[in-house]
Design a protein around this motif. Structure first.
Motif, PDB file in Angstrom:
ATOM      1  N   VAL A 116       4.597  -4.078   5.727  1.00 19.46           N
ATOM      2  CA  VAL A 116       5.355  -2.985   6.677  1.00 19.46           C
ATOM      3  C   VAL A 116       4.415  -1.921   6.597  1.00 19.46           C
ATOM      4  O   VAL A 116       4.472  -1.078   7.751  1.00 19.46           O
ATOM      5  CB  VAL A 116       6.736  -2.762   5.976  1.00 19.46           C
ATOM      6  CG1 VAL A 116       7.263  -1.626   6.465  1.00 19.46           C
ATOM      7  CG2 VAL A 116       7.497  -4.129   6.173  1.00 19.46           C
ATOM      8  N   GLU A 117       3.685  -1.571   5.293  1.00 19.18           N
ATOM      9  CA  GLU A 117       2.826  -0.243   5.598  1.00 19.18           C
ATOM     10  C   GLU A 117       2.048  -0.399   6.527  1.00 19.18           C
ATOM     11  O   GLU A 117       1.524   0.577   7.339  1.00 19.18           O
ATOM     12  CB  GLU A 117       2.215  -0.239   3.980  1.00 19.18           C
ATOM     13  CG  GLU A 117       2.965   0.471   3.022  1.00 19.18           C
ATOM     14  CD  GLU A 117       2.027   0.440   1.771  1.00 19.18           C
ATOM     15  OE1 GLU A 117       0.763   0.604   1.712  1.00 19.18           O
ATOM     16  OE2 GLU A 117       2.650   0.090   0.709  1.00 19.18           O
ATOM     17  N   ARG A 118       1.050  -1.645   6.622  1.00 21.54           N
ATOM     18  CA  ARG A 118       0.124  -1.800   7.650  1.00 21.54           C
ATOM     19  C   ARG A 118       0.837  -1.829   8.963  1.00 21.54           C
ATOM     20  O   ARG A 118      -0.003  -1.023   9.771  1.00 21.54           O
ATOM     21  CB  ARG A 118      -0.366  -3.098   7.379  1.00 21.54           C
ATOM     22  CG  ARG A 118      -1.424  -3.332   6.311  1.00 21.54           C
ATOM     23  CD  ARG A 118      -2.301  -4.683   6.465  1.00 21.54           C
ATOM     24  NE  ARG A 118      -3.236  -4.841   5.306  1.00 21.54           N
ATOM     25  CZ  ARG A 118      -2.751  -5.499   4.143  1.00 21.54           C
ATOM     26  NH1 ARG A 118      -1.965  -6.051   4.173  1.00 21.54           N
ATOM     27  NH2 ARG A 118      -3.972  -5.613   3.373  1.00 21.54           N
ATOM     28  N   ALA A 119       1.777  -2.122   9.159  1.00 22.24           N
ATOM     29  CA  ALA A 119       2.538  -2.068  10.717  1.00 22.24           C
ATOM     30  C   ALA A 119       2.713  -0.634  11.150  1.00 22.24           C
ATOM     31  O   ALA A 119       2.632  -0.333  11.919  1.00 22.24           O
ATOM     32  CB  ALA A 119       3.631  -3.028  10.616  1.00 22.24           C
ATOM     33  N   ARG A 120       3.552  -0.091  10.026  1.00 24.49           N
ATOM     34  CA  ARG A 120       3.567   1.278  10.208  1.00 24.49           C
ATOM     35  C   ARG A 120       2.476   2.169  10.437  1.00 24.49           C
ATOM     36  O   ARG A 120       2.684   3.024  11.393  1.00 24.49           O
ATOM     37  CB  ARG A 120       4.328   1.974   8.978  1.00 24.49           C
ATOM     38  CG  ARG A 120       4.849   3.337   9.112  1.00 24.49           C
ATOM     39  CD  ARG A 120       5.923   3.804   7.841  1.00 24.49           C
ATOM     40  NE  ARG A 120       7.337   3.079   8.182  1.00 24.49           N
ATOM     41  CZ  ARG A 120       7.783   2.586   7.264  1.00 24.49           C
ATOM     42  NH1 ARG A 120       7.414   2.146   6.248  1.00 24.49           N
ATOM     43  NH2 ARG A 120       8.950   1.610   7.706  1.00 24.49           N
ATOM     44  N   ALA A 121       1.363   2.153   9.618  1.00 24.04           N
ATOM     45  CA  ALA A 121       0.186   2.858   9.887  1.00 24.04           C
ATOM     46  C   ALA A 121      -0.305   2.509  11.518  1.00 24.04           C
ATOM     47  O   ALA A 121      -0.872   3.464  11.872  1.00 24.04           O
ATOM     48  CB  ALA A 121      -0.871   2.378   8.977  1.00 24.04           C
ATOM     49  N   ARG A 176     -17.444  -5.275  19.818  1.00 25.28           N
ATOM     50  CA  ARG A 176     -16.010  -5.119  20.404  1.00 25.28           C
ATOM     51  C   ARG A 176     -14.939  -5.578  19.419  1.00 25.28           C
ATOM     52  O   ARG A 176     -13.801  -5.336  19.304  1.00 25.28           O
ATOM     53  CB  ARG A 176     -15.772  -5.425  21.618  1.00 25.28           C
ATOM     54  CG  ARG A 176     -16.533  -5.282  23.000  1.00 25.28           C
ATOM     55  CD  ARG A 176     -15.996  -4.049  23.541  1.00 25.28           C
ATOM     56  NE  ARG A 176     -14.765  -4.024  23.895  1.00 25.28           N
ATOM     57  CZ  ARG A 176     -13.669  -3.114  23.794  1.00 25.28           C
ATOM     58  NH1 ARG A 176     -14.112  -2.027  23.094  1.00 25.28           N
ATOM     59  NH2 ARG A 176     -12.418  -3.379  24.105  1.00 25.28           N
ATOM     60  N   ALA A 177     -15.458  -6.396  18.393  1.00 20.40           N
ATOM     61  CA  ALA A 177     -14.444  -7.087  17.540  1.00 20.40           C
ATOM     62  C   ALA A 177     -14.007  -6.118  16.264  1.00 20.40           C
ATOM     63  O   ALA A 177     -14.777  -5.304  15.967  1.00 20.40           O
ATOM     64  CB  ALA A 177     -15.130  -8.308  16.930  1.00 20.40           C
ATOM     65  N   GLU A 178     -12.700  -6.137  16.053  1.00 26.18           N
ATOM     66  CA  GLU A 178     -12.212  -5.591  14.942  1.00 26.18           C
ATOM     67  C   GLU A 178     -11.583  -6.523  13.997  1.00 26.18           C
ATOM     68  O   GLU A 178     -11.084  -7.409  14.305  1.00 26.18           O
ATOM     69  CB  GLU A 178     -11.090  -4.562  15.572  1.00 26.18           C
ATOM     70  CG  GLU A 178     -11.720  -3.469  16.345  1.00 26.18           C
ATOM     71  CD  GLU A 178     -12.341  -2.263  15.684  1.00 26.18           C
ATOM     72  OE1 GLU A 178     -12.088  -1.984  14.556  1.00 26.18           O
ATOM     73  OE2 GLU A 178     -13.083  -1.430  16.217  1.00 26.18           O
ATOM     74  N   HIS A 179     -11.365  -5.997  12.767  1.00 24.50           N
ATOM     75  CA  HIS A 179     -10.599  -6.809  11.868  1.00 24.50           C
ATOM     76  C   HIS A 179      -8.860  -6.580  12.398  1.00 24.50           C
ATOM     77  O   HIS A 179      -8.761  -5.512  12.829  1.00 24.50           O
ATOM     78  CB  HIS A 179     -10.430  -6.193  10.474  1.00 24.50           C
ATOM     79  CG  HIS A 179     -11.805  -6.585   9.781  1.00 24.50           C
ATOM     80  ND1 HIS A 179     -11.890  -7.994   9.435  1.00 24.50           N
ATOM     81  CD2 HIS A 179     -12.782  -5.653   9.457  1.00 24.50           C
ATOM     82  CE1 HIS A 179     -13.413  -8.047   8.729  1.00 24.50           C
ATOM     83  NE2 HIS A 179     -13.654  -6.432   8.771  1.00 24.50           N
ATOM     84  N   VAL A 180      -8.130  -7.820  12.509  1.00 23.97           N
ATOM     85  CA  VAL A 180      -7.038  -7.685  13.054  1.00 23.97           C
ATOM     86  C   VAL A 180      -6.035  -8.501  11.710  1.00 23.97           C
ATOM     87  O   VAL A 180      -6.350  -9.526  11.525  1.00 23.97           O
ATOM     88  CB  VAL A 180      -6.785  -8.486  14.282  1.00 23.97           C
ATOM     89  CG1 VAL A 180      -5.218  -8.691  14.775  1.00 23.97           C
ATOM     90  CG2 VAL A 180      -7.592  -7.919  15.429  1.00 23.97           C
ATOM     91  N   PHE A 181      -5.045  -7.728  11.575  1.00 28.16           N
ATOM     92  CA  PHE A 181      -4.105  -8.006  10.438  1.00 28.16           C
ATOM     93  C   PHE A 181      -3.076  -8.934  11.183  1.00 28.16           C
ATOM     94  O   PHE A 181      -2.372  -8.426  12.068  1.00 28.16           O
ATOM     95  CB  PHE A 181      -3.582  -7.128   9.516  1.00 28.16           C
ATOM     96  CG  PHE A 181      -2.591  -7.510   8.655  1.00 28.16           C
ATOM     97  CD1 PHE A 181      -3.065  -8.136   7.538  1.00 28.16           C
ATOM     98  CD2 PHE A 181      -1.380  -7.138   8.692  1.00 28.16           C
ATOM     99  CE1 PHE A 181      -2.043  -8.533   6.605  1.00 28.16           C
ATOM    100  CE2 PHE A 181      -0.399  -7.516   7.834  1.00 28.16           C
ATOM    101  CZ  PHE A 181      -0.488  -8.227   6.762  1.00 28.16           C
ATOM    102  N   LEU A 182      -2.858 -10.193  10.743  1.00 26.86           N
ATOM    103  CA  LEU A 182      -1.602 -10.737  11.345  1.00 26.86           C
ATOM    104  C   LEU A 182      -0.573 -11.409  10.326  1.00 26.86           C
ATOM    105  O   LEU A 182      -1.034 -11.869   9.256  1.00 26.86           O
ATOM    106  CB  LEU A 182      -2.288 -12.374  11.939  1.00 26.86           C
ATOM    107  CG  LEU A 182      -1.303 -13.155  12.503  1.00 26.86           C
ATOM    108  CD1 LEU A 182      -0.555 -12.859  13.583  1.00 26.86           C
ATOM    109  CD2 LEU A 182      -1.888 -14.486  12.854  1.00 26.86           C
TER     110      LEU A 182
END
Length: 191
Positions: A116-121, A176-182
């Protein structure tokens, strides 16, 4: 390179080792950015080197990380990597005793709070890159499933994520690639 593809946690102490902010950040760093020494992990996370050494020992004793001596340039250099590409666990993988189940619930609550912290950020970030904003995923659904069907859905989602992890990014060469949190959660509930 991790020595095993998937590790299922079956001990409360391994799950408890995950439910710590510093250890969770260290494991995330090893996952997203690869093997590292304590010094490199300190640069990545902002944690003190001495603290990192302690946390890495805890993670190693829980079987979550391992030393990577093949990466060291000399005997003094101590490299760490994940012990498995993926880690799975849940209340059903742990012993049914009260303490193990308490540790599982505490770890799940901790992980959910971090998600939830990551999504909020992400939602509160000051810059809004239209390309990334258009590409982001936010979905929820109400499904009517049996436990076997939920297991089948879980297996399919895990297979899909595994394929994308193994595929890597084709955009890395262009920068262009970024780390993506899923993250995704599926469980019985009521609307």
């Amino acid at each position: 390179m991790p020595t095993h593809d998937v590790r299922t946690l079956t001990e409360g102490r391994a799950v408890a080792a995950l439910a710590n902010p510093a250890r969770s950040r260290l494991l995330d760093s090893l996952t997203a950015e690869g093997p590292a020494t304590a010094s490199v992990l300190a640069e990545r996370t902002g944690l003190a080197v001495g603290s990192i050494s302690h946390h890495m020992k805890v993670l190693a004793s829980a079987g979550l990380v391992e030393e990577a001596p093949d990466l060291a340039r000399d005997r003094r250099e101590r490299w760490w990597r994940r012990a498995a590409r993926s880690i799975t666990w849940g209340r059903s993988t742990l012993p049914p005793d009260a303490e193990s189940q308490r540790q599982a619930v505490a770890a799940e609550e901790f992980m959910l709070a971090r998600q939830v912290e990551r999504a909020r950020a992400w939602l509160e970030r000051p810059e809004q890159d239209d390309e990334w904003t258009r590409a982001e995923l936010s979905t929820d659904s109400w499904l009517r499933l049996t436990p076997d069907e939920l297991q089948e859905l879980t297996d399919e989602v895990n297979d899909l994520v595994r394929r994308w992890k193994e595929r890597g990014s084709t955009g890395q060469a262009e920068g262009r690639a970024e780390h993506v949190f899923l993250f995704a959660r599926a469980f019985p509930s009521r609307p």
